[in-house]
Motif scaffolding. Structure first.
Motif, short mmCIF file in Angstrom:
data_model
loop_
_atom_site.label_atom_id
_atom_site.label_comp_id
_atom_site.label_asym_id
_atom_site.label_seq_id
_atom_site.Cartn_x
_atom_site.Cartn_y
_atom_site.Cartn_z
N UNK A 141 40.97 -3.39 -39.50
CA UNK A 141 40.05 -3.02 -39.02
C UNK A 141 38.93 -2.46 -39.81
N UNK A 142 38.07 -1.35 -40.10
CA UNK A 142 37.21 -1.16 -40.68
C UNK A 142 37.93 1.07 -41.38
N UNK A 143 37.31 0.63 -42.93
CA UNK A 143 37.51 2.21 -42.90
C UNK A 143 36.47 2.01 -44.25
N UNK A 144 36.59 3.34 -45.63
CA UNK A 144 35.58 3.99 -46.09
C UNK A 144 36.38 4.94 -47.03
N UNK A 145 35.88 4.97 -48.45
CA UNK A 145 36.27 6.67 -48.86
C UNK A 145 37.67 6.19 -49.89
N UNK A 186 39.41 12.45 -51.21
CA UNK A 186 39.64 12.80 -49.79
C UNK A 186 38.84 12.90 -48.55
N UNK A 187 38.20 11.74 -49.72
CA UNK A 187 37.40 11.87 -47.54
C UNK A 187 37.13 9.64 -47.14
N UNK A 188 38.54 9.68 -47.29
CA UNK A 188 38.91 8.62 -46.81
C UNK A 188 40.04 8.25 -44.82
N UNK A 189 39.05 7.07 -44.74
CA UNK A 189 38.81 7.19 -43.57
C UNK A 189 39.19 5.80 -42.48
N UNK A 190 39.93 5.34 -41.78
CA UNK A 190 40.46 4.07 -41.16
C UNK A 190 40.19 4.49 -38.86
N UNK A 191 39.34 3.04 -39.42
CA UNK A 191 39.24 2.85 -37.84
C UNK A 191 40.39 1.72 -37.68
N UNK A 192 41.32 2.07 -36.76
CA UNK A 192 42.20 0.14 -36.48
C UNK A 192 41.57 -0.67 -35.71
N UNK A 193 40.58 -0.38 -35.05
CA UNK A 193 39.34 -2.06 -34.51
C UNK A 193 39.34 -2.78 -34.83
N UNK A 194 40.27 -3.87 -34.02
CA UNK A 194 39.97 -5.44 -34.82
C UNK A 194 41.24 -5.59 -36.22
N UNK A 195 42.01 -4.90 -36.03
CA UNK A 195 43.05 -5.03 -37.39
C UNK A 195 44.07 -6.22 -37.09
N UNK A 196 44.54 -6.57 -37.92
CA UNK A 196 45.30 -7.91 -37.87
C UNK A 196 45.80 -7.26 -38.73
N UNK A 197 47.68 -7.91 -38.10
CA UNK A 197 49.07 -6.73 -39.32
C UNK A 197 49.34 -7.96 -40.04
N UNK A 198 49.41 -7.45 -41.00
CA UNK A 198 50.26 -7.57 -42.18
C UNK A 198 51.55 -7.65 -42.47
N UNK A 199 52.42 -8.45 -43.41
CA UNK A 199 53.40 -7.53 -43.61
C UNK A 199 53.57 -7.90 -45.21
N UNK A 200 53.12 -6.90 -46.14
CA UNK A 200 53.22 -6.81 -47.50
C UNK A 200 54.43 -6.57 -48.21
N UNK A 201 55.23 -6.94 -49.01
CA UNK A 201 56.45 -6.85 -49.20
C UNK A 201 56.91 -7.48 -50.02
N UNK A 202 56.07 -8.12 -51.46
CA UNK A 202 55.82 -8.73 -52.80
C UNK A 202 57.12 -9.92 -53.05
N UNK A 203 56.27 -10.53 -51.47
CA UNK A 203 58.09 -12.02 -51.57
C UNK A 203 57.78 -12.83 -52.46
#
Length: 103
Positions: free
Chosen positions: A78-82, A86-103
């Motif tokens: 997706x897209x994000x900024x900040x 306190x101004x952090x934002x996220x737009x999930x369009x086009x997001x790909x899914x990831x498993x972050x599990x410290x494998x």
């Protein structure tokens, strides 16, 4: 700075002073390859036709993993900024899914 000045990459004769402050402790952890949580995630991935990838990252899963509690963090893209403000934002369009599990 001296090396940069010697190469003509920095001007002036001032020196650089640094002050380093610890902002947070983020212990690492590891989810075992035979974890039931990981197996459930991979089964759901297969069922839904997702093609997630596993990777190490600094996520909310690190704290529980560091004390032996199975945890994962999913989702990325997706897209994000900040970030980290306190101004952090996220737009999930086009997001790909990831498993972050410290494998």
């Amino acid at each position: 700075m001296a090396a940069a000045r010697d190469r003509g990459m920095a001007g002036g004769t001032s020196t650089l002073d640094l002050k380093i402050s610890v902002l947070g402790i983020r212990p690492a952890g590891e989810l075992p390859e035979n974890s039931p949580l990981l197996a459930a995630l991979l089964a759901a991935d297969t069922r839904l036709g997702n093609r997630s990838r596993r990777e190490r990252s600094s996520t909310d899963a690190n704290i529980p993993l560091s004390v032996g509690i199975p945890a994962i963090s999913i989702g990325a893209g997706g897209r994000s900024g900040g970030a980290h403000t306190t101004e952090e934002w996220f737009e999930p369009a086009g997001a790909s899914w990831v498993c972050s599990a410290s494998l």
